[in-house]
Motif scaffolding. Structure first.
Motif, PDB file in Angstrom:
ATOM      1  N   ALA A 147     -54.332  69.867 121.808  1.00 14.79           N
ATOM      2  CA  ALA A 147     -54.325  69.711 120.626  1.00 14.79           C
ATOM      3  C   ALA A 147     -55.779  70.010 119.852  1.00 14.79           C
ATOM      4  O   ALA A 147     -55.879  69.984 118.724  1.00 14.79           O
ATOM      5  N   LEU A 149     -56.756  72.296 117.048  1.00 10.75           N
ATOM      6  CA  LEU A 149     -56.065  71.903 115.847  1.00 10.75           C
ATOM      7  C   LEU A 149     -57.157  70.925 115.214  1.00 10.75           C
ATOM      8  O   LEU A 149     -57.233  70.869 113.920  1.00 10.75           O
ATOM      9  N   TRP A 150     -57.525  69.913 115.961  1.00  8.07           N
ATOM     10  CA  TRP A 150     -58.731  68.927 115.393  1.00  8.07           C
ATOM     11  C   TRP A 150     -59.947  69.599 115.082  1.00  8.07           C
ATOM     12  O   TRP A 150     -60.790  69.036 114.110  1.00  8.07           O
ATOM     13  N   PHE A 189     -50.374  75.653 115.221  1.00  7.73           N
ATOM     14  CA  PHE A 189     -49.783  74.391 115.170  1.00  7.73           C
ATOM     15  C   PHE A 189     -48.484  74.495 116.011  1.00  7.73           C
ATOM     16  O   PHE A 189     -48.379  73.700 117.194  1.00  7.73           O
ATOM     17  N   ALA A 195     -47.980  72.691 119.797  1.00  6.84           N
ATOM     18  CA  ALA A 195     -46.913  71.700 119.693  1.00  6.84           C
ATOM     19  C   ALA A 195     -45.920  71.870 120.933  1.00  6.84           C
ATOM     20  O   ALA A 195     -45.740  70.890 121.717  1.00  6.84           O
ATOM     21  N   HIS A 206     -47.321  60.886 121.280  1.00  9.27           N
ATOM     22  CA  HIS A 206     -47.444  62.077 120.201  1.00  9.27           C
ATOM     23  C   HIS A 206     -48.632  61.838 119.112  1.00  9.27           C
ATOM     24  O   HIS A 206     -48.676  62.617 118.240  1.00  9.27           O
ATOM     25  N   LEU A 234     -50.736  64.815 117.413  1.00  8.12           N
ATOM     26  CA  LEU A 234     -50.095  65.484 116.221  1.00  8.12           C
ATOM     27  C   LEU A 234     -49.883  64.747 115.025  1.00  8.12           C
ATOM     28  O   LEU A 234     -49.892  64.945 113.845  1.00  8.12           O
ATOM     29  N   LEU A 249     -52.513  64.100 112.631  1.00  8.43           N
ATOM     30  CA  LEU A 249     -52.606  65.236 111.859  1.00  8.43           C
ATOM     31  C   LEU A 249     -51.644  65.490 110.804  1.00  8.43           C
ATOM     32  O   LEU A 249     -51.382  66.431 109.965  1.00  8.43           O
ATOM     33  N   TYR A 266     -48.195  65.061 111.232  1.00  9.43           N
ATOM     34  CA  TYR A 266     -46.867  65.622 111.784  1.00  9.43           C
ATOM     35  C   TYR A 266     -45.822  64.589 111.377  1.00  9.43           C
ATOM     36  O   TYR A 266     -46.144  63.217 111.656  1.00  9.43           O
ATOM     37  N   THR A 277     -51.746  60.040 108.463  1.00 11.66           N
ATOM     38  CA  THR A 277     -53.006  60.450 109.407  1.00 11.66           C
ATOM     39  C   THR A 277     -53.897  59.354 109.996  1.00 11.66           C
ATOM     40  O   THR A 277     -55.026  59.066 110.297  1.00 11.66           O
TER      41      THR A 277
END
Length: 370
Positions: free
Chosen positions: A52, A55-56, A69, A73, A227, A230, A233, A235, A240
């Protein structure tokens, strides 16, 4: 000396770390392999965060964030499988017993497993539909089941005007979407296998010495925490911070009880793999009947949100009241056959000759009692 249950090994302190209410069985570890469990958690969590990381390092408004994403994922879903390989090695699970311990093979009892696999395609869809109904009744979701105005609005917004004008009636599209869910469930198994071989395949059996309910709850909580890369972020819940993680943990404990029950009830991981795929395929069902202009709160309406908790809780209560979680409803994990099964079974089940000479192996001259 005759005994009805095999002696449970003791740990280094001289006391068994297994729960006294858990029967001694050849398919259940005598005690939790905490070192392997810790390593499994560390590897699965560490790899999830590592995958991940791209994405960060991007702003959510960056177009590449959205493009990355989905693939990332899906890649993260295979990290529990990789952690399982490490855990099997550390726990020193015999190579010939690994498929049995993971619930992959053999498929026995076959009839029960096949029926559970068929039910796994549809049961999560029914539960998700129930959660949508609960959300609508409680006022958390405004629905339009006649014109499907919200879904039509989404289609028009996602397509050019010329293409939108050529679409068939919205009701027909909704019906096709619903009919496609079982197919999506089967396709999703490619990815949910990567998760379930870890959570329900390895982790839940490893935690069985704690007892049925502690094992189900703890494995579900670990699944939910996994999880976090994600969820933080935005999800699922659009949150968040810790609240999103807490919501996901509760949702995963609830659904994990059902998926874990299918694992313990059949001795196989495949019903959980399929049920997880069906859950993912039906997760956006609430969007099909939503009214135009209504903005739902995902905390309340997604399957791992509050409405989902209520729907799953109702199913769990029914299963509890019908005794589905009792130890006598839990077969061995892929039971063995023949002489090997007799050697592993309690002596009381092998007949008086075996009790008189418990060390005598089953041979043609001294066959096991029928």
């Amino acid at each position: 000396m005759t005994t009805s249950t095999p002696t449970r090994p003791e740990d280094e302190t001289g006391a068994s770390s297994a729960r006294p209410d858990v029967p001694a069985r050849p398919d259940v570890p005598a005690r939790v392999p905490w070192g392997a469990v810790a390593l499994f958690v560390g590897v699965s969590f560490g790899l999830a965060w590592l995958i991940a990381l791209p994405l960060w390092l991007r702003d959510p408004s960056d177009p590449t964030f959205t493009a990355l994403f989905g693939p990332l994922a899906q890649a993260i879903m295979f990290t529990p499988a990789l952690a399982t390989l490490v855990a099997l090695f550390i726990a020193r699970t015999p190579r010939g017993e690994r498929l049995r311990f993971l619930g992959m093979w053999p498929l026995r009892p076959a009839k029960r497993i096949v029926w559970f696999m068929i039910g796994a395609v549809f049961a999560p869809v029914v539960i998700v539909a129930g959660s949508v109904a609960i959300a609508a009744v409680l006022g958390w979701l405004e629905v339009d089941l006649m014109g499907f105005s919200g879904f039509a609005e989404q289609l028009e917004a996602s397509l050019p005007a010329s293409a939108a004008a050529m679409l068939p009636p919205t009701g027909l599209i909704v019906a096709l979407q619903l009919l496609a869910i079982p197919l999506g469930a089967v396709f999703n198994c490619i990815f949910t296998f990567g998760e379930e071989i870890g959570w329900r395949g390895w982790l839940l059996p490893a935690l069985r010495p704690l007892g049925t309910w502690p094992g189900l709850i703890l494995s579900g909580a670990i699944w939910g925490l996994w999880h976090s890369p994600l969820i933080l972020l935005g999800y699922n819940f659009g949150l968040t911070d810790w609240r999103g993680i807490a919501l996901m943990v509760i949702g995963c404990v609830a659904w994990g009880i059902l998926l874990g029950w299918s694992r313990l009830r059949t001795g196989s991981v495949w019903p959980a793999v399929i049920a997880h795929g069906a859950l993912n395929a039906s997760a956006a069902m609430f969007l099909l009947g939503i009214a135009a202009g209504f903005e739902p709160n995902p905390v309340l309406v997604v399957p791992v949100g509050v409405a989902g908790w209520i729907a799953v809780a109702i199913v769990i209560v029914v299963l509890v009241l019908t005794g589905q979680f009792s130890a006598d409803r839990q077969p061995e994990l892929a039971p063995v056959r023949g002489a090997q099964a007799m050697q592993q079974a309690p002596l009381a089940q092998q007949g008086p000759q075996a009790q008189q000479n418990p060390q005598a192996p089953a041979t043609p001259e001294h066959p096991p009692a029928a």
